[in-house]
Structure formats: structure tokens, C-alpha cells
Scaffold this motif. Structure first.
Motif, PDB file in Angstrom:
ATOM      1  N   GLY A 201      -2.647  -3.250  -5.738  1.00 58.77           N
ATOM      2  CA  GLY A 201      -4.089  -3.092  -5.760  1.00 58.77           C
ATOM      3  C   GLY A 201      -4.722  -4.034  -6.773  1.00 58.77           C
ATOM      4  N   TYR A 219      -6.421  -2.796  -1.745  1.00 57.17           N
ATOM      5  CA  TYR A 219      -4.988  -2.506  -1.794  1.00 57.17           C
ATOM      6  C   TYR A 219      -4.275  -3.240  -0.651  1.00 57.17           C
ATOM      7  CZ  TYR A 219      -5.118   1.122  -5.375  1.00 57.17           C
ATOM      8  OH  TYR A 219      -5.245   1.794  -6.563  1.00 57.17           O
ATOM      9  N   GLN A 221      -0.737  -3.781   1.338  1.00 59.58           N
ATOM     10  CA  GLN A 221       0.576  -3.185   1.598  1.00 59.58           C
ATOM     11  C   GLN A 221       1.565  -4.291   1.952  1.00 59.58           C
ATOM     12  OE1 GLN A 221       0.167   0.629   4.147  1.00 59.58           O
ATOM     13  NE2 GLN A 221      -1.640  -0.605   4.664  1.00 59.58           N
ATOM     14  N   ILE A 262      -4.005   4.677   0.663  1.00 60.26           N
ATOM     15  CA  ILE A 262      -3.278   3.409   0.544  1.00 60.26           C
ATOM     16  C   ILE A 262      -2.461   3.134   1.803  1.00 60.26           C
ATOM     17  CG2 ILE A 262      -1.451   2.195  -0.721  1.00 60.26           C
ATOM     18  CD1 ILE A 262      -2.390   3.646  -3.247  1.00 60.26           C
TER      19      ILE A 262
END
Length: 287
Positions: A201, A219, A221, A262
Motif C-alpha cells: 500500500g 493497495y 496485490q 485489500i
């Protein structure tokens, strides 16, 4: 002659006073340079937008927080740009010490209960023995209680865990934060790829005035939960009004718990799948 002598004495006395004042100011500046001064208010509240900031409350302070996310604005006027629908999280948080902060909450998204603990490891400071950054460790646990008519899940199957190292620095009116993150889910669906998700993040805050600031949070991934999820993006405004910190925000995330927003965000921010929402925080000194 006497007037000239008297005038000379006054000038000499005034000059001595100025020199003494300069020496005093120099002495005070030298003392301040030798003292360690903590940098305060890197962020205005304990949340950046969806996620946590490095901030904790002062010892003995309780924080009652309400977070609200309406439906997506692409519903247009028929759904009043999302106002017909809403998700909510209510939380109660407490500062055990100036460094240790704990909290509990309940999010209507998948009827999720969550708890967290965060600890301030480092404090940014100036002066002797200065520290260039602040760092806070966050660990949280969440349990989803939404009933699944097709599966009788065990308690442990419903659990997920999030661990983050929050690192921030303040530059006068600008604050910047990075959030290396690990999310673990005990049970995943057949369409999901992994139990463990690593994410990074990044976020920041620009202060416009004593009471208003712009915040951004994103954020990324590294390996998504599945091919339908997207990265969570949020833009918001902090507004301070006395004992309240009011945050207005636009985000593609529906959930308000770290393990959910998230890893389970599916909306596309740039396609108009944006939730308008807010966080409101009210603090109380209880100890």
C-alpha cells in the motif's frame, strides 16, 4: 553636556539589551538542537482512508468510529448515485499506552467482526538522536458470520488475518506512507488461487489549511485472490471540527476491514464503480 552623557548611557544600555537578547535566542536554539522533539500529527486520524495510518491515540483515549460506504455512483439518479444502498462499520478503539492501540468493530459487509492491535515501533523526531521515519506494526483478525446455506463452515474456516508494517514520514504540509501487507485466509473458494496474499500500500496526505487536507491511498496485490479482484484505490478529504475528524472519500472498495478491502475489491474505479463514503471519529478521555 549632561544631555549628551545621558543619551550615550541610554544607547549603551539599549545595545547591551539587544546583545543579551541575541545571546539568549542563540542559547535557546542551541538547547532545542540538543533536545529530541517528536514530530506530531503525521496524519490527522488513525485511518488514512480505508486502511490504518501510523497514528495512535494518547494513553487513556477512547475513539468511537463510524465508517459508511454508499452504493456505487454509476447507478445514476435512479439510485441517487449510490445513496439508496450502504455498508457500515462501527468500531470502538482504545489507547492502552501512547504506543499500544487496540480496537474492535463490526462491518455489515458479509457481517464481519474484526479486532486489531497496533504498536508504534518508531517515532519520527528532530534534534539530538533524531529519527527520520515513523513505523507502526498492525495485526488484525476478522471473522465473517454471513450464513452459507450450502456449507456448514467451522469457526476457524471463517477467519482471516492481516499483518502490516506502516512506515511514514512527514514533510511540513506533506505526509507519505507505505504499507507492506500480508493477508492470510484460512479457507478460500474453488475459484480462488491462494490463501496468502502479499500487497503493497502507498498513501499520502497534503494539508491545505489547519483543518482541511487531501488524502490518497492505493493497495497493489502482487498475487490477487482470483481474477475478478482489483486493487483498492481511494481519494478523500480530512476535515477537523473540534473533537471530530470527518473524512469524506471516494473509493472502489466496499468493505472496511483490511483482509476484505485489500483482497476482495471487485469494482473498477476508472469505470465509475466508485463508492462515496465517510469516516467520522469522536474521541473521549476515559483514563
Amino acid at each position: 553636556m549632561i544631555k549628551k552623557i545621558f543619551a550615550g548611557i541610554i544607547v549603551l544600555a539599549y545595545s547591551s539589551a539587544l546583545w543579551a537578547q541575541d545571546d539568549l535566542l542563540a542559547s535557546l536554539e542551541a538547547e532545542q538542537a540538543d533536545q529530541k522533539m517528536l514530530v506530531e500529527a503525521t496524519f490527522k486520524g488513525t485511518r488514512l482512508i480505508n486502511g490504518h495510518s501510523i497514528e495512535t491515540r494518547k494513553k487513556g483515549v477512547m475513539d468511537f468510529m463510524i465508517s459508511h460506504r454508499f452504493g456505487t455512483i454509476d447507478g445514476g439518479f435512479y439510485e441517487l448515485f449510490g445513496l439508496d444502498y450502504a455498508q457500515i462499520r462501527i468500531g470502538l478503539e482504545y489507547a492502552v499506552t501512547d504506543r499500544l492501540y487496540v480496537g474492535l468493530g463490526r462491518n455489515s459487509f458479509e457481517k464481519t467482526y474484526d479486532g486489531f492491535a497496533k504498536y508504534r515501533v518508531l517515532r519520527q523526531s528532530t534534534g539530538k538522536g533524531s529519527m527520520p521515519i515513523s513505523a507502526t506494526w498492525l495485526s488484525s483478525m476478522a471473522i465473517k458470520t454471513l450464513k452459507d446455506p450450502e456449507n456448514d463452515l467451522a469457526f476457524t474456516d471463517k477467519l482471516s488475518f492481516t499483518h502490516q508494517l506502516l512506515i511514514a514520514r512527514k514533510y511540513e504540509k506533506l505526509s507519505f506512507q507505505i504499507m507492506p501487507t500480508w493477508v492470510h485466509r484460512n479457507l478460500i473458494g474453488e475459484e480462488d488461487d491462494t490463501n496468502d496474499i502479499l500487497a503493497m500500500g502507498v498513501g499520502g496526505r497534503v494539508k491545505f489549511s489547519q483543518r482541511v487536507a487531501l488524502c490518497v491511498e492505493y493497495y497493489y496485490q502482487f498475487e490477487p485472490l482470483n481474477n475478478t479482484t482489483t486493487n483498492a484505490l481511494a481519494i478523500g478529504f480530512d476535515i477537523e471540527t473540534g473533537g471530530h475528524v470527518f473524512q469524506l472519500q471516494f473509493t472502489n472498495a466496499t468493505a472496511m476491514v483490511p483482509s476484505s478491502f485489500i483482497t476482495q475489491t471487485t469494482n473498477d474505479f476508472f469505470e465509475g464503480e466508485i463508492h462515496f463514503g465517510f469516516n467520522i471519529s469522536r474521541t473521549f478521555q476515559v483514563n
